[in-house]
Design a protein around this motif. Sequence first.
Motif, PDB file in Angstrom:
ATOM      1  N   PRO A 240      22.047   1.758   6.602  1.00 20.38           N
ATOM      2  CA  PRO A 240      21.659   0.968   7.776  1.00 20.38           C
ATOM      3  C   PRO A 240      20.157   0.973   8.061  1.00 20.38           C
ATOM      4  N   PHE A 241      19.465   2.071   7.739  1.00 14.09           N
ATOM      5  CA  PHE A 241      18.027   2.127   8.006  1.00 14.09           C
ATOM      6  C   PHE A 241      17.275   1.024   7.271  1.00 14.09           C
ATOM      7  N   SER A 242      17.790   0.601   6.123  1.00  5.19           N
ATOM      8  CA  SER A 242      17.082  -0.401   5.316  1.00  5.19           C
ATOM      9  C   SER A 242      17.081  -1.775   5.977  1.00  5.19           C
ATOM     10  N   GLN A 243      17.837  -1.946   7.066  1.00  4.00           N
ATOM     11  CA  GLN A 243      17.912  -3.237   7.762  1.00  4.00           C
ATOM     12  C   GLN A 243      16.968  -3.322   8.961  1.00  4.00           C
ATOM     13  N   PHE A 244      16.205  -2.282   9.234  1.00  4.14           N
ATOM     14  CA  PHE A 244      15.305  -2.310  10.382  1.00  4.14           C
ATOM     15  C   PHE A 244      14.271  -3.430  10.240  1.00  4.14           C
ATOM     16  N   PRO A 245      13.869  -4.070  11.352  1.00  6.56           N
ATOM     17  CA  PRO A 245      12.872  -5.149  11.305  1.00  6.56           C
ATOM     18  C   PRO A 245      11.436  -4.627  11.216  1.00  6.56           C
ATOM     19  N   PHE A 246      10.482  -5.543  11.184  1.00  9.64           N
ATOM     20  CA  PHE A 246       9.046  -5.270  11.198  1.00  9.64           C
ATOM     21  C   PHE A 246       8.574  -4.450   9.998  1.00  9.64           C
ATOM     22  N   GLY A 247       9.299  -4.488   8.900  1.00 14.94           N
ATOM     23  CA  GLY A 247       8.894  -3.743   7.714  1.00 14.94           C
ATOM     24  C   GLY A 247       9.390  -2.315   7.672  1.00 14.94           C
ATOM     25  N   ALA A 248       9.997  -1.839   8.752  1.00 15.11           N
ATOM     26  CA  ALA A 248      10.502  -0.455   8.767  1.00 15.11           C
ATOM     27  C   ALA A 248      11.626  -0.283   7.748  1.00 15.11           C
ATOM     28  N   GLY A 249      12.465  -1.289   7.581  1.00 15.10           N
ATOM     29  CA  GLY A 249      13.542  -1.206   6.610  1.00 15.10           C
ATOM     30  C   GLY A 249      13.030  -1.100   5.188  1.00 15.10           C
ATOM     31  N   ASP A 250      11.948  -1.803   4.883  1.00 17.45           N
ATOM     32  CA  ASP A 250      11.373  -1.720   3.542  1.00 17.45           C
ATOM     33  C   ASP A 250      10.834  -0.329   3.237  1.00 17.45           C
ATOM     34  N   LEU A 251      10.313   0.356   4.269  1.00 15.25           N
ATOM     35  CA  LEU A 251       9.859   1.731   4.082  1.00 15.25           C
ATOM     36  C   LEU A 251      10.968   2.584   3.478  1.00 15.25           C
ATOM     37  N   VAL A 252      12.169   2.428   4.042  1.00 14.50           N
ATOM     38  CA  VAL A 252      13.298   3.237   3.600  1.00 14.50           C
ATOM     39  C   VAL A 252      13.802   2.762   2.240  1.00 14.50           C
ATOM     40  N   ASN A 253      13.977   1.471   2.100  1.00 11.59           N
ATOM     41  CA  ASN A 253      14.567   0.916   0.887  1.00 11.59           C
ATOM     42  C   ASN A 253      13.728   1.174  -0.363  1.00 11.59           C
ATOM     43  N   LYS A 254      12.403   1.233  -0.202  1.00 11.01           N
ATOM     44  CA  LYS A 254      11.505   1.370  -1.354  1.00 11.01           C
ATOM     45  C   LYS A 254      10.929   2.784  -1.500  1.00 11.01           C
ATOM     46  N   ALA A 255      11.478   3.733  -0.764  1.00  7.24           N
ATOM     47  CA  ALA A 255      10.930   5.089  -0.779  1.00  7.24           C
ATOM     48  C   ALA A 255      11.097   5.759  -2.141  1.00  7.24           C
ATOM     49  N   GLN A 256      10.093   6.504  -2.553  1.00  3.11           N
ATOM     50  CA  GLN A 256      10.150   7.259  -3.815  1.00  3.11           C
ATOM     51  C   GLN A 256      10.813   8.608  -3.622  1.00  3.11           C
ATOM     52  N   LYS A 257      10.581   9.226  -2.502  1.00  5.59           N
ATOM     53  CA  LYS A 257      11.086  10.568  -2.227  1.00  5.59           C
ATOM     54  C   LYS A 257      11.613  10.603  -0.803  1.00  5.59           C
ATOM     55  N   ILE A 258      12.839  11.097  -0.628  1.00  5.06           N
ATOM     56  CA  ILE A 258      13.440  11.184   0.708  1.00  5.06           C
ATOM     57  C   ILE A 258      13.938  12.608   0.931  1.00  5.06           C
ATOM     58  N   ILE A 259      13.603  13.161   2.091  1.00  2.00           N
ATOM     59  CA  ILE A 259      14.079  14.482   2.459  1.00  2.00           C
ATOM     60  C   ILE A 259      14.761  14.406   3.820  1.00  2.00           C
ATOM     61  N   LYS A 260      15.563  15.414   4.144  1.00  2.00           N
ATOM     62  CA  LYS A 260      16.226  15.481   5.443  1.00  2.00           C
ATOM     63  C   LYS A 260      16.300  16.932   5.878  1.00  2.00           C
ATOM     64  N   TYR A 261      16.104  17.166   7.162  1.00  2.00           N
ATOM     65  CA  TYR A 261      16.074  18.535   7.664  1.00  2.00           C
ATOM     66  C   TYR A 261      16.390  18.539   9.156  1.00  2.00           C
ATOM     67  N   GLY A 262      16.959  19.639   9.605  1.00  2.02           N
ATOM     68  CA  GLY A 262      17.176  19.831  11.029  1.00  2.02           C
ATOM     69  C   GLY A 262      15.927  20.388  11.690  1.00  2.02           C
ATOM     70  N   LEU A 263      15.797  20.139  12.992  1.00  5.73           N
ATOM     71  CA  LEU A 263      14.669  20.661  13.772  1.00  5.73           C
ATOM     72  C   LEU A 263      15.179  21.790  14.663  1.00  5.73           C
ATOM     73  N   TYR A 264      14.516  22.933  14.580  1.00  2.00           N
ATOM     74  CA  TYR A 264      14.986  24.144  15.238  1.00  2.00           C
ATOM     75  C   TYR A 264      13.913  24.734  16.144  1.00  2.00           C
ATOM     76  N   ASP A 265      14.357  25.363  17.229  1.00  2.00           N
ATOM     77  CA  ASP A 265      13.478  26.159  18.076  1.00  2.00           C
ATOM     78  C   ASP A 265      13.616  27.628  17.710  1.00  2.00           C
ATOM     79  N   ARG A 266      12.549  28.391  17.991  1.00  2.00           N
ATOM     80  CA  ARG A 266      12.575  29.836  17.817  1.00  2.00           C
ATOM     81  C   ARG A 266      12.107  30.504  19.099  1.00  2.00           C
ATOM     82  N   PRO A 267      12.530  31.739  19.331  1.00  2.60           N
ATOM     83  CA  PRO A 267      12.118  32.415  20.573  1.00  2.60           C
ATOM     84  C   PRO A 267      10.598  32.512  20.677  1.00  2.60           C
TER      85      PRO A 267
END
Length: 398
Positions: A240-267
């Motif tokens: 679905p990200f590849s369908q975003f308007p204003f060129g944002a979808g192309d960013l995803v569709n043509k990406a060379q490297k994709i990573i994913k990670y959770g965001l965590y807090d620490r004390p």
Amino acid sequence: MTKVIIVGCGIAGPVLALLLQQNGYEPIIYERAKRSSDAGLSLALQSNGLKVLSQIPGLVEQLPGKTIEHNALYSIVPTDVRVLAESADRRGMMGVRRSAFLALLSDTALARGIPIRFETPVVGIEQTGKYARVILSTGETDTAPIVVGCDGLHSSVRIALFGKEKPTFTGLTQTGGITPVAFADQKPTMFNFLGDDLHIVTYPISEKSYSWAITQREPETKETWRAMDEAAQEAVRNGPFSQFPFGAGDLVNKAQKIIKYGLYDRPELKSWHKGRVVLIGDAAHPTSPHLGQGANQAFEDVHHLIRLLVEHHSAGTNNVGPSVATLSAVFTAFETERMERTATMVQGARKAGELRVVAGVEAARARNEQKTTRNDDTPSLGCSSLTADEFTSRIINA
């Protein structure tokens, strides 16, 4: 000369080593990763960080990145697709690919005679009256009058000083990538896209590449910051990200490297030091990426730690290290200088993530309206949009 052991050759470690060397100290760096590590994507060097880097002769001129000249803010909410704001960016912010930047820092340190032991994790720390001893994964040990932990989110030095902590998942994840030839026909621009339950920031990191990150609310994801397997990357490229308007979808569709990670807090720590050992950067005050200040705050730490060391102690010529009492004064003054400021940044980054990622069309539209009428952070709402000066009135006097 007084020896300083630096644990971590990521963002802060080599900069600390180079500036210590310039002030008469003898640094050595231990790093758990390989020399050519490709973890992570990019970062934006802001005015406060660049100020510190400029203290190292010849470094800023070699930075492998692209200066951002323009800002653009868009709504991609399905019922509210429009341009929200645009402006010139006069802050001199530069986007850099993380791996290339790290390589420049470590290569510069090595070229100036600073020893770096890659693939050599520090697994423990002991302290005596005159020295701190680091215990290495190889079974070896090394000693110095001063040890600085610059070893990031998963700091072994922090664990050695204060014990293991359980990170808290914030409820937000980021999917990010690097895409060549993105927005090639436009000025070097930081784009921000505000959607329903998501926020996207993208900025140039070279003449032909943009780095991007999509923040959204999702189930818990590991904090790896490493590339997904190829099948998972392909699913993101064609999802679905590849369908975003204003060129944002192309960013995803043509990406060379994709990573994913959770965001965590620490004390939040009440102190960053014990005896002869002190923490700086993400090891001391880890932050979510929504203001792009993690690396820049680490550089500020470097500046102030060295300034206070030089004020309280002469590096000397006979490896006579400072006393524990002297270091206690230095480290306490360092914490007094830095704790409130970095806490403001950590809290501000957390709040920024919450404000940008709102669920439901009506809530998203209300957020869009608010952002187009406020003057504090419009139009640049991205991970790297605000300089440190816009969050606190106190800046370094480099």
